[in-house]
Design a protein around this motif. Structure first.
Motif, PDB file in Angstrom:
ATOM      1  N   THR A 162      42.109 -39.967 -22.842  1.00 27.90           N
ATOM      2  CA  THR A 162      42.068 -39.439 -24.206  1.00 27.90           C
ATOM      3  C   THR A 162      42.485 -40.505 -25.212  1.00 27.90           C
ATOM      4  OG1 THR A 162      42.612 -37.247 -23.344  1.00 27.90           O
ATOM      5  CG2 THR A 162      42.924 -37.592 -25.690  1.00 27.90           C
TER       6      THR A 162
ATOM      7  N   ASN B   8      31.929 -39.407 -22.637  1.00 31.36           N
ATOM      8  CA  ASN B   8      30.889 -38.933 -23.562  1.00 31.36           C
ATOM      9  C   ASN B   8      31.157 -39.380 -25.002  1.00 31.36           C
ATOM     10  OD1 ASN B   8      29.530 -37.691 -21.474  1.00 31.36           O
ATOM     11  ND2 ASN B   8      30.485 -35.707 -21.821  1.00 31.36           N
ATOM     12  N   GLU B   9      32.423 -39.310 -25.435  1.00 29.13           N
ATOM     13  CA  GLU B   9      32.750 -39.724 -26.804  1.00 29.13           C
ATOM     14  C   GLU B   9      32.541 -41.229 -26.989  1.00 29.13           C
ATOM     15  OE1 GLU B   9      36.718 -38.419 -27.606  1.00 29.13           O
ATOM     16  OE2 GLU B   9      36.140 -36.313 -27.657  1.00 29.13           O
TER      17      GLU B   9
ATOM     18  N   LYS C 226      35.698 -37.179 -18.382  1.00 24.80           N
ATOM     19  CA  LYS C 226      34.286 -37.027 -18.732  1.00 24.80           C
ATOM     20  C   LYS C 226      34.116 -36.897 -20.245  1.00 24.80           C
ATOM     21  CE  LYS C 226      29.952 -36.572 -17.781  1.00 24.80           C
ATOM     22  NZ  LYS C 226      29.182 -37.745 -17.415  1.00 24.80           N
ATOM     23  N   LYS C 227      35.016 -36.169 -20.894  1.00 22.95           N
ATOM     24  CA  LYS C 227      34.957 -36.027 -22.346  1.00 22.95           C
ATOM     25  C   LYS C 227      35.145 -37.384 -23.030  1.00 22.95           C
ATOM     26  CE  LYS C 227      37.085 -33.679 -26.232  1.00 22.95           C
ATOM     27  NZ  LYS C 227      38.206 -32.878 -26.705  1.00 22.95           N
TER      28      LYS C 227
ATOM     29  N   LYS D  61      37.739 -33.426 -16.317  1.00 21.26           N
ATOM     30  CA  LYS D  61      37.171 -32.936 -17.572  1.00 21.26           C
ATOM     31  C   LYS D  61      37.562 -33.849 -18.736  1.00 21.26           C
ATOM     32  CE  LYS D  61      37.327 -28.025 -16.472  1.00 21.26           C
ATOM     33  NZ  LYS D  61      37.904 -26.742 -16.915  1.00 21.26           N
ATOM     34  N   LYS D  62      38.825 -34.239 -18.791  1.00 17.71           N
ATOM     35  CA  LYS D  62      39.279 -35.124 -19.871  1.00 17.71           C
ATOM     36  C   LYS D  62      38.624 -36.495 -19.770  1.00 17.71           C
ATOM     37  CE  LYS D  62      43.832 -33.278 -20.933  1.00 17.71           C
ATOM     38  NZ  LYS D  62      45.259 -33.586 -21.024  1.00 17.71           N
TER      39      LYS D  62
END
Length: 139
Positions: free
Chosen positions: A98, A134-135, A130-131, A127-128
């Protein structure tokens, strides 16, 4: 009597008397610490400091804006390498992903993909990661 015994046992622990780090350089070093309390504290504090600096970098006051940009530069220098080295850990890895997306560290995409495919990372932490991937790919 029991309090005296408890107090002496706590002071015998070398980690008890350590102070938590402050500042981007010390917090970035603490991400790699052996004690998980210091690692988790460092990541949580860095996330908050980076969010605050991003908000302040859009301030109308030029002094606040310049200070925020300087602190973001410090975070980029010290925090990005420390977070990249800890991506494959379950305790601070997802939060480091993140942080890397908040700092727009496009150079870390390959390491994030490698951490995402790692069998050691739990599904909920993926999930974090992958997010963050993507960002960063949208930049």
């Amino acid at each position: 009597m029991i309090l005296l015994l408890l107090h002496s046992l706590l002071w015998a622990n070398p980690n008890f008397s350590r102070d938590f780090p402050t500042g981007p350089k010390a917090l970035s070093r603490a991400i790699k610490d052996d004690d998980k309390r210091f690692r988790r504290y460092a990541v949580r504090t860095l996330k908050g400091d980076i969010k605050r600096a991003i908000v302040q970098s859009n301030s109308s006051d030029m002094v606040i804006q310049l200070e925020a940009r300087q602190s973001l530069g410090d975070f980029e220098v010290y925090t990005i390498p420390a977070c990249i080295s800890q991506l494959k850990t379950n305790d601070v890895g997802p939060n480091c992903a993140t942080i890397l997306s908040m700092l727009e560290a496009v150079s870390a995409v390959d390491m994030l993909r490698e951490a995402y495919t790692s069998p050691d990372i739990k599904f909920r932490h993926k999930k974090k990661i992958k997010k963050a991937i993507n960002e960063l790919e949208l930049l």
